[in-house]
Design a protein around this motif. Structure first.
Motif, PDB file in Angstrom:
ATOM      1  N   GLU A  17      -4.067 -11.909 -13.250  1.00  0.00           N
ATOM      2  CA  GLU A  17      -2.665 -11.582 -13.691  1.00  0.00           C
ATOM      3  C   GLU A  17      -1.742 -11.801 -12.606  1.00  0.00           C
ATOM      4  OE1 GLU A  17      -2.713  -7.693 -14.979  1.00  0.00           O
ATOM      5  OE2 GLU A  17      -4.041  -8.098 -16.759  1.00  0.00           O
ATOM      6  N   LEU A  21       1.500 -14.459 -12.330  1.00  0.00           N
ATOM      7  CA  LEU A  21       2.794 -13.898 -12.181  1.00  0.00           C
ATOM      8  C   LEU A  21       3.382 -14.559 -10.976  1.00  0.00           C
ATOM      9  CD1 LEU A  21       2.202  -9.912 -12.670  1.00  0.00           C
ATOM     10  CD2 LEU A  21       3.770 -11.577 -14.182  1.00  0.00           C
ATOM     11  N   ASN A 143       5.915 -16.525 -20.654  1.00  0.00           N
ATOM     12  CA  ASN A 143       4.420 -16.499 -21.366  1.00  0.00           C
ATOM     13  C   ASN A 143       4.757 -16.500 -22.910  1.00  0.00           C
ATOM     14  OD1 ASN A 143       2.435 -15.094 -19.332  1.00  0.00           O
ATOM     15  ND2 ASN A 143       4.214 -13.908 -18.771  1.00  0.00           N
ATOM     16  N   ASN A 214       1.230  -9.153 -20.156  1.00  0.00           N
ATOM     17  CA  ASN A 214       2.043  -9.200 -19.303  1.00  0.00           C
ATOM     18  C   ASN A 214       3.423  -8.729 -20.019  1.00  0.00           C
ATOM     19  OD1 ASN A 214       0.613  -9.717 -16.884  1.00  0.00           O
ATOM     20  ND2 ASN A 214       1.059 -11.891 -16.901  1.00  0.00           N
TER      21      ASN A 214
END
Length: 253
Positions: A17, A21, A143, A214
């Motif tokens: 993750e 990011l 995303n 996210n």
């Protein structure tokens, strides 16, 4: 041993993750710098062209007979040129610089990957009254649009003639504000038992649902949540957040 395995699995997921990011932040920074440079150049060209056209129109009015058909034709020609110059600055206008940059960048990428795709952000409007930080807006759009573009690409691989589209919109319901990304897809969607996010079609299962997770984390910061709606060959990602006071609204320029 089982506890250690769980901790290692969680650590690996957190690393994945974090990596995604960081990549998105880099993309966002690059997109904004690129767009600012490009639009700065476009504005300069547009300004110069409008001045040149104004000078030429004045010269024509001086040289041509006022009632001649020739002058009318030339004036119509210049009117078309002015319209073309105005279109030089046609870009996404959402009322937010970050969303303008992200949506513009993703839409250009979608056009290269899915020829003929229909893209619409005319109903995606943000304003100062929306208390969502620009960083979180960027994460949601990065995303969400990545998933939408991938879905359209998979659909075209199966059905080369299928109509592909991505549409963005926002709307308010009481004190909640909704951001939705709707896209076409191949109609094949499966959900895990007990509910949750759609099972990813990506080959790397370790990345399953990270993008949606996210987005959900961003929504939860603002007492919100997300929902995935499937209707035949239509997929809708709906992001709900609180913190909209309704006092102002972004508009299309």
């Amino acid at each position: 041993s089982f506890r250690i395995y769980q901790e290692l699995a969680q650590l690996q997921e957190e690393r994945a993750e974090k990596s995604i990011l960081e990549h998105q932040i880099t993309q966002l920074q690059g997109s904004m710098a690129e767009l600012e440079h490009m639009y700065s150049g476009v504005r300069a060209v547009k300004h110069d062209m409008k001045n040149h056209i104004a000078v030429l129109q004045s010269l024509i009015q001086e040289k041509c007979h006022p009632h001649s058909g020739e002058q009318e034709e030339i004036q119509q020609y210049f009117a078309g040129m002015c319209q073309s110059v105005e279109q030089l600055d046609s870009r996404v206008h959402t009322g937010n610089a970050v969303s303008d940059a992200v949506v513009g960048s993703k839409f250009r990428y979608a056009q290269t990957q899915v020829p003929g795709i229909r893209l619409d952000a005319g109903s995606f409007l943000l304003g100062d009254a929306l208390a969502v930080k620009p960083y979180d807006i960027g994460i949601i759009l990065n995303n969400g649009l990545d998933n939408a573009i991938e879905a359209c690409m998979r659909m075209r691989e199966k059905e080369p003639q299928a109509e592909a589209y991505i549409a963005l919109r926002t709307f308010q319901a009481k004190q909640m504000f909704f951001m939705e990304i709707e896209n076409s897809f191949d109609g094949e969607a499966s959900f895990p038992e007990g509910g949750g996010f759609p099972i990813s079609a990506k080959g790397d299962r370790e990345l399953h649902g990270i993008g949606l997770k996210n987005i959900q984390k961003c929504a939860e910061k603002y007492s919100g949540d997300i929902d995935c709606i499937v209707e035949n060959n239509k997929f809708i990602l709906s992001v709900m957040v609180k913190g909209w006071d309704g006092s102002s609204m972004g508009s299309m320029e």
